[in-house]
Design a protein around this motif. Structure first.
Motif, PDB file in Angstrom:
ATOM      1  N   LEU A 157     -27.353 -35.214 -15.985  1.00 46.40           N
ATOM      2  CA  LEU A 157     -28.166 -34.140 -16.778  1.00 46.40           C
ATOM      3  C   LEU A 157     -27.609 -33.636 -17.962  1.00 46.40           C
ATOM      4  CD1 LEU A 157     -29.102 -31.774 -13.557  1.00 46.40           C
ATOM      5  CD2 LEU A 157     -30.515 -33.563 -14.770  1.00 46.40           C
ATOM      6  N   SER A 158     -26.306 -34.300 -18.506  1.00 43.33           N
ATOM      7  CA  SER A 158     -25.819 -33.810 -19.554  1.00 43.33           C
ATOM      8  C   SER A 158     -26.752 -34.092 -20.691  1.00 43.33           C
ATOM      9  CB  SER A 158     -24.559 -34.554 -19.814  1.00 43.33           C
ATOM     10  OG  SER A 158     -24.683 -35.972 -20.014  1.00 43.33           O
ATOM     11  N   VAL A 160     -30.139 -34.145 -20.880  1.00 36.91           N
ATOM     12  CA  VAL A 160     -30.917 -33.138 -20.978  1.00 36.91           C
ATOM     13  C   VAL A 160     -30.592 -31.624 -21.245  1.00 36.91           C
ATOM     14  CG1 VAL A 160     -32.726 -31.821 -19.476  1.00 36.91           C
ATOM     15  CG2 VAL A 160     -32.357 -34.090 -19.097  1.00 36.91           C
ATOM     16  N   ARG A 161     -29.409 -31.294 -20.640  1.00 36.90           N
ATOM     17  CA  ARG A 161     -28.873 -30.028 -21.258  1.00 36.90           C
ATOM     18  C   ARG A 161     -28.497 -30.079 -22.803  1.00 36.90           C
ATOM     19  NH1 ARG A 161     -25.062 -30.398 -16.514  1.00 36.90           N
ATOM     20  NH2 ARG A 161     -26.040 -29.572 -14.805  1.00 36.90           N
ATOM     21  N   GLU A 162     -28.046 -31.351 -23.334  1.00 37.91           N
ATOM     22  CA  GLU A 162     -27.627 -31.488 -24.714  1.00 37.91           C
ATOM     23  C   GLU A 162     -28.959 -31.400 -25.598  1.00 37.91           C
ATOM     24  OE1 GLU A 162     -25.683 -34.867 -25.554  1.00 37.91           O
ATOM     25  OE2 GLU A 162     -23.800 -34.285 -24.377  1.00 37.91           O
ATOM     26  N   ALA A 164     -31.628 -29.525 -24.650  1.00 34.01           N
ATOM     27  CA  ALA A 164     -32.104 -28.353 -24.547  1.00 34.01           C
ATOM     28  C   ALA A 164     -31.379 -27.141 -25.543  1.00 34.01           C
ATOM     29  CB  ALA A 164     -32.023 -27.624 -23.103  1.00 34.01           C
ATOM     30  N   THR A 165     -30.241 -27.535 -25.756  1.00 24.77           N
ATOM     31  CA  THR A 165     -29.248 -26.490 -26.526  1.00 24.77           C
ATOM     32  C   THR A 165     -29.368 -27.133 -27.910  1.00 24.77           C
ATOM     33  OG1 THR A 165     -27.168 -28.078 -26.026  1.00 24.77           O
ATOM     34  CG2 THR A 165     -27.664 -25.942 -24.633  1.00 24.77           C
TER      35      THR A 165
END
Length: 184
Positions: A157-158, A160-162, A164-165
């Motif tokens: 999920l890294s 996707v997290r990246e 999103a931020t």
């Protein structure tokens, strides 16, 4: 009459012991057949799962490469840079999965080869020893594959997290909606 009874009992005892040994041999034979089949089946299912995961990563990577090319071609430098960072992240995940895939395939080949060597071990004792060594190597390889798979799942999920931020991806969504004629 008495002697005949003892001999008859001894014959029955020998028959029962022989039958018990026969049943024990059959159960050991089924174990010998099923154990390798279970390992091969389990490893093949793991390989299938890895393959599906790898194909998803490759599809996502291709999508980002095309989007990066489109952004660079149309002068959207910030967008191209955002895709570049995501491509690097996905390539790292793909490398983990590739290593996992390779180790799982080595394990599958080693398990099958050790089964064949066990068969030869009936006639050549050295083949049985080699089969055990090869099986242990195959299991170590399978353990390595599982470790790489765990590492990849932990970072799955890294990206996707990246995204999103990363504010550059927020600009991409606005730009894409404006190009498509949607109101924001």
């Amino acid at each position: 009459m008495f002697g005949y009874g003892i001999a008859n009992c001894l014959d029955r005892l020998r028959w029962r012991c022989g039958r018990t040994k026969f049943v024990s041999d059959i159960s050991r034979l089924f174990q010998a057949f099923l154990a390798p089949a279970l390992f091969v089946s389990a490893t093949a299912l793991l390989i299938l799962s890895i393959n599906v995961r790898l194909m998803g990563i490759v599809s996502r990577l291709r999508q980002y490469v095309h989007a990066k090319h489109d952004a660079a071609k149309n002068g959207r430098i910030a967008e191209a840079d955002a895709y570049t960072s995501q491509i690097k992240s996905i390539e790292q995940r793909a490398e983990l999965i590739r290593r996992c895939f390779l180790l799982a395939l080595i394990s599958l080949a080693g398990t099958i080869a050790s089964c064949l060597l066990l068969g030869f071990g009936l006639y050549f004792p050295q083949a049985a020893v080699l089969a055990v060594i090869l099986f242990v190597i195959a299991m170590i390889s399978l353990l390595g594959a599982a470790c790489y798979y765990l590492r990849e799942v932990n970072v799955a999920l890294s990206s996707v997290r990246e995204e999103a931020t990363d504010s550059r991806f927020m600009d991409i969504a606005v730009t894409a909606n404006l190009r498509a004629g949607h109101r924001v």
